[in-house]
Every structure is written in structure tokens, then in C-alpha cells.
Design a protein around this motif. Structure first.
Motif, PDB file in Angstrom:
ATOM      1  N   LEU A 240      -8.300  12.116  10.357  1.00 28.76           N
ATOM      2  CA  LEU A 240      -6.962  11.528  10.252  1.00 28.76           C
ATOM      3  C   LEU A 240      -6.150  12.280   9.213  1.00 28.76           C
ATOM      4  CD1 LEU A 240      -4.917   9.219  10.853  1.00 28.76           C
ATOM      5  CD2 LEU A 240      -6.028   7.919   9.021  1.00 28.76           C
ATOM      6  N   SER A 241      -4.946  12.707   9.604  1.00 27.25           N
ATOM      7  CA  SER A 241      -4.003  13.339   8.670  1.00 27.25           C
ATOM      8  C   SER A 241      -2.687  12.581   8.746  1.00 27.25           C
ATOM      9  CB  SER A 241      -3.761  14.810   9.035  1.00 27.25           C
ATOM     10  OG  SER A 241      -4.973  15.523   9.119  1.00 27.25           O
ATOM     11  N   LEU A 242      -2.094  12.303   7.594  1.00 29.29           N
ATOM     12  CA  LEU A 242      -0.845  11.542   7.584  1.00 29.29           C
ATOM     13  C   LEU A 242       0.015  11.957   6.405  1.00 29.29           C
ATOM     14  CD1 LEU A 242      -1.420   9.280   5.148  1.00 29.29           C
ATOM     15  CD2 LEU A 242      -2.796   8.240   6.935  1.00 29.29           C
ATOM     16  N   THR A 243       1.310  11.657   6.517  1.00 31.61           N
ATOM     17  CA  THR A 243       2.257  11.931   5.453  1.00 31.61           C
ATOM     18  C   THR A 243       2.509  10.654   4.680  1.00 31.61           C
ATOM     19  OG1 THR A 243       3.344  13.735   6.637  1.00 31.61           O
ATOM     20  CG2 THR A 243       4.613  12.640   4.920  1.00 31.61           C
ATOM     21  N   THR A 244       2.310  10.701   3.373  1.00 29.04           N
ATOM     22  CA  THR A 244       2.592   9.531   2.541  1.00 29.04           C
ATOM     23  C   THR A 244       4.000   9.671   1.966  1.00 29.04           C
ATOM     24  OG1 THR A 244       1.740  10.493   0.482  1.00 29.04           O
ATOM     25  CG2 THR A 244       0.157   9.411   1.940  1.00 29.04           C
ATOM     26  N   SER A 245       4.793   8.623   2.129  1.00 29.61           N
ATOM     27  CA  SER A 245       6.150   8.605   1.601  1.00 29.61           C
ATOM     28  C   SER A 245       6.217   7.671   0.392  1.00 29.61           C
ATOM     29  CB  SER A 245       7.118   8.126   2.690  1.00 29.61           C
ATOM     30  OG  SER A 245       6.911   6.742   2.958  1.00 29.61           O
ATOM     31  N   GLU A 246       7.403   7.433  -0.108  1.00 23.17           N
ATOM     32  CA  GLU A 246       7.592   6.518  -1.226  1.00 23.17           C
ATOM     33  C   GLU A 246       7.891   5.100  -0.762  1.00 23.17           C
ATOM     34  OE1 GLU A 246       9.145   9.384  -4.783  1.00 23.17           O
ATOM     35  OE2 GLU A 246      10.535   9.066  -3.132  1.00 23.17           O
ATOM     36  N   ASN A 247       7.560   4.827   0.487  1.00 26.71           N
ATOM     37  CA  ASN A 247       7.724   3.505   1.060  1.00 26.71           C
ATOM     38  C   ASN A 247       6.706   2.552   0.438  1.00 26.71           C
ATOM     39  OD1 ASN A 247       7.934   1.227   2.660  1.00 26.71           O
ATOM     40  ND2 ASN A 247       7.974   2.336   4.589  1.00 26.71           N
ATOM     41  N   THR A 248       7.176   1.562  -0.281  1.00 26.68           N
ATOM     42  CA  THR A 248       6.281   0.636  -0.988  1.00 26.68           C
ATOM     43  C   THR A 248       5.980  -0.621  -0.176  1.00 26.68           C
ATOM     44  OG1 THR A 248       8.196  -0.344  -2.108  1.00 26.68           O
ATOM     45  CG2 THR A 248       7.023   1.439  -3.257  1.00 26.68           C
ATOM     46  N   ALA A 249       6.324  -0.612   1.108  1.00 28.72           N
ATOM     47  CA  ALA A 249       6.029  -1.768   1.956  1.00 28.72           C
ATOM     48  C   ALA A 249       4.523  -2.008   1.980  1.00 28.72           C
ATOM     49  CB  ALA A 249       6.546  -1.523   3.371  1.00 28.72           C
TER      50      ALA A 249
END
Length: 449
Positions: A240-249
Motif C-alpha cells: 500500500l502506498s498513499l499520500t498523507t496530507s494535512e487533513n486532520t479529519a
């Protein structure tokens, strides 16, 4: 007396399978027998890159595709085609080269892997790929029109698919296309696609319950929160590869089933000051721990090369997965000496570490590496942290590292691969091999051997 003429052709082909690069054409010139043994290996993979482009544009070399057209009996051996660049004439794709590619593709009936990452070239070559029943893997720069995107439906029975920089036309047909690949597709990578959003991703993943590899990177509308909501549709995922954003949800609860997960990659992006990313990364690790995956490999890439991965995050990673991790990769970032020591001491099965080798702190870095009893490979991931001119890793540096690190036997730096062996008289003997350390142009987050 045994000679090449007396050897069975299968034996010659087996011998040639151990050769690569310039050795293959050199051996082919020895005799007709060696030529016959080399041909299957020589034409198994056709890769076209910048080096070949320069010779083509000056008229010094012909394309390998022209060679296949001239000698069509060679097409039966072609299994892999990789096009990373196309010659240019008057600011346009070279028409002769493109015609050669198209015609060669038509007669390569046994093609299994096709990769083309050149804008505007994919649309021209797609018709030649239609209904190739042996095609298993495709990597496409998919900035296509509606009519061009419709041709993707003719790529059937794919097992691995990578789509880069797709237009909205391609995104629009992805649910229907993946629906036809339900029984075969096991790996999907979606890279740098602005139009990909959660509803489309849900439609895609619903079609692929048998997916083993999922990589959604650089898609701004499909960050980590989206992935963890939709990965429930692919419970068998191992990579699994994913992009982490600054979304604090908050992440979905309960945690999605990921008991088969072995390889995890974070593409970490942030712009806020201070950024909530460290806390978000920690929350993701805690979230997936609830599924108790036997994580073997972890990769992280940060947006700024001067940034050092926080010690608390490393401690959490080691605490959760120190007993199972075999490979760690830190790209475009630094790692403190304290964290290196913690990794080497507590990751009891660690075999390979990809990290920027700190030349100015080589002695303490090497001492920390020696804390590991299993680490055998270090990969220098270039000058990501040091400022100014960086000293080059030399043979005496490598010999010292291998002398101190009891099990360290391979150091990779740029295109140099240093291999060590223990001699009872001379001690550690280091040999140098110059070749590419990984597949040219491969995406950084894809798992490698």
C-alpha cells in the motif's frame, strides 16, 4: 574437446541468462552458436532511453524497433518494451521512430510488459496493443482524449496497471475498464492524477476485491483519509502506498481489514507552519496497528530534503513493527544518529536500510549500524541532507563500514555497488561493480526485490 557448437541450445541460453548490458552483444560476436544462444536474451527486453535517443537524432544509430521490423523472426523473443523517451524533430515526436514503434508492437505477439511514460506517444501506440492476450503489465502516461481513452478497454487480462498523469477522460472510464479486469488485476498504481476523487476511487476498488497492490500517490483529492475509507473494498492488499496530507479529519473506525499488509509507503506532503503532519503520521501508524499487519517494509518520502524524520515517529515505528521489519527507506529526508541506533538495535530482522549516508558523521553512523546483527545492505539515497560539496564514498570508507558492521556485505551508492567478502588472510575484501542499482524510471514507492 567441448566447444560452443557441441552444447545444447538450451544450455547456451541458460548461460546467457546470467549476462546483461554490453556483455550480450559482445558474446553474440563470438560465433554463430553463441549468437543463437544470445538472441532470446538480447531481445527479451527492449528499453529506449535518453542515451539511445541522442544517437538516433544524429543518425548514428537505428532504433531497436527498426531492427525487429527488418528481422521479424526476432519479434517472437520480445517480452518487455519500455519507452522512456521519444526522439524529437522540429518540436514533434519523430514520425519515423513512432512508425517503427507502432509496426514493431504489432508483430510482438508474445509481449508481456509494456511501459511508455512519454506524453502524446501512448495515444499513437495504443492501437498496436489491442487484444494482446499475453500482455500482463502496462504503465501508461495517460493524458488522453475521450476517443483515445476508449481504446484502453482493448487492453484485456492485465495483472498489473500503472496510470500516470491521467486526464479526466481516462478517470471517467476507469470504473468500467477495471470492471472488465476484475478477475485478473492484482496491482494498481494511480500517480499524479488531479481528477481522481473518492467516488471514482470507490467505483474502481469495488471492482477489484482481489487486489494485492494499491498505490495512490500524488492525487490531491485522494489523500490518506480517502484511502482508509475505501480500502475496505480490497481486504487482500499486501502493498500500500498513499499520500498523507494535512487533513486532520478522524480516520474511520473500526480500522479497515489489512491483515495481509507487508509493504507500506508514505508520500508525506505539507505546507502549514507548524505542520500537523508528525501527529497525523503517528495516528496512521496507530490506526493500522489495530489490524495487526506483519509489516516487513516501510518507505517514507518528505517534501523538503533538509527535514529530519522525528525521533518520536521512529520510536513508534520501531515499537510497533521492530520484530517484523526487514527493509526501511527514508527518501528526501534525514534520520538522526539516535534513530539509526534505535532502528539497528531493535529491528531484529532488518536486512536493508535505504538512507542518506552522512559522510561528515560516517564514524558514529557506522558504529550505530554495527548494532544490527542482520543488516547486510545499505543503499545511499543521494545527497539529500548534506549542504555544499559532499565527499564521495570511497573504497576505504566501504571497507571500514563492512569491517565494523559484522554482517554488512553490500553498499550501493549512485551507480556503484560495493560487495564485500571475508577473507581469512586479508580480512574484508571489497569489489566494485558499476551498474544501475534499480530499474530506471521506476516509481519510488513501488516495492522492489
Amino acid at each position: 574437446m567441448v566447444s560452443a557448437d557441441n552444447l545444447n541450445l538450451d544450455v547456451l541460453e541458460l548461460i546467457c541468462s546470467y549476462l546483461s548490458g554490453n556483455d550480450l552483444p559482445s558474446v553474440a560476436l563470438v560465433s554463430k552458436s553463441f549468437l543463437a544462444g544470445v538472441i532470446p536474451r538480447l531481445y527479451h527486453t527492449i528499453s529506449y532511453r535518453i542515451r539511445q535517443q541522442k544517437g538516433y537524432e544524429t543518425g548514428e544509430t537505428m532504433s531497436p524497433f527498426a531492427s525487429v521490423i527488418t528481422h521479424p523472426h526476432l519479434a517472437v523473443h520480445v517480452r518487455n518494451i519500455e519507452i522512456r523517451v521519444v526522439p524529437i524533430v522540429k518540436s514533434c515526436l519523430h514520425p519515423v521512430f513512432v512508425r517503427e514503434c507502432r509496426e514493431a508492437l504489432k508483430i510482438c505477439k508474445n509481449l508481456q510488459v509494456f511501459k511508455c511514460t512519454v506524453a502524446n506517444a501512448v495515444a499513437i501506440l495504443l492501437p498496436s496493443l489491442a487484444h494482446k492476450t499475453r500482455l500482463q503489465e502496462a504503465t501508461l502516461y495517460a493524458n488522453l482524449t475521450t476517443d483515445q481513452a476508449a481504446m484502453l478497454h482493448k487492453l484485456e487480462k492485465l495483472e498489473s496497471l500503472t496510470i500516470e498523469f491521467a486526464s479526466w477522460n481516462v478517470v471517467d472510464i476507469m470504473p468500467a475498464w477495471t470492471g472488465s479486469l476484475t478477475k485478473t488485476l492484482t496491482s494498481l498504481a494511480l500517480y499524479m492524477i488531479n481528477e481522481l476523487h473518492e467516488d471514482i476511487l470507490k467505483s474502481i476498488l469495488t471492482n477489484l476485491p482481489n487486489l494485492r497492490g494499491l498505490h495512490v500517490v500524488g492525487c490531491p483529492k485522494a489523500d490518506h483519509t480517502v484511502i482508509f475509507r475505501q480500502i475496505v473494498h480490497t481486504p487482500l492488499v499486501e502493498t500500500l502506498s498513499l499520500t498523507t496530507s494535512e487533513n486532520t479529519a478522524p480516520l474511520t473506525f473500526p480500522s479497515p481489514p489489512m491483515r495481509h499488509l507487508k509493504h507500506l509507503a508514505f508520500d508525506t506532503r505539507y505546507s502549514m507552519q507548524p505542520s500537523p503532519s508528525p501527529a497525523i503520521l503517528g495516528s496512521i501508524l496507530a490506526h493500522i496497528r489495530l489490524s495487526a499487519p506483519p509489516l516487513q517494509s516501510f518507505t517514507i518520502k518528505l517534501p523538503e530534503r533538509k527535514v529530519v524524520v522525528g525521533d518520536p515517529f521512529i520510536s513508534q515505528l520501531v515499537e510497533h513493527y521492530g520484530s517484523t521489519l526487514r527493509r526501511l527507506s527514508f527518501l528526501d529526508c534525514g534520520v538522526s544518529q539516535e534513530s539509526i541506533a534505535e532502528i539497528c538495535k531493535n529491528c531484529v530482522n532488518l536486512q536493508r536500510l535505504d538512507v542518506s549516508i552522512p559522510m561528515k558523521e560516517l564514524l558514529p553512523f557506522t558504529r550505530n549500524l554495527s548494532l544490527s546483527k542482520t543488516l547486510h545492505t545499505i543503499v545511499d539515497v543521494d545527497n539529500h541532507v548534506d549542504h555544499g560539496m559532499r565527499p564521495t564514498l570511497k573504497q576505504e570508507n566501504v571497507r571500514y563500514m563492512m569491517s565494523v558492521g559484522s554482517n554488512l556485505r553490500k553498499v550501493v551508492s549512485n551507480h556503484r555497488i560495493w560487495t564485500g567478502r571475508l577473507d581469512p588472510v586479508q580480512g574484508v575484501v571489497v569489489t566494485l561493480e558499476k551498474r544501475r542499482s534499480h530499474s530506471y524510471g521506476s516509481l519510488w514507492f513501488m516495492p522492489r526485490d
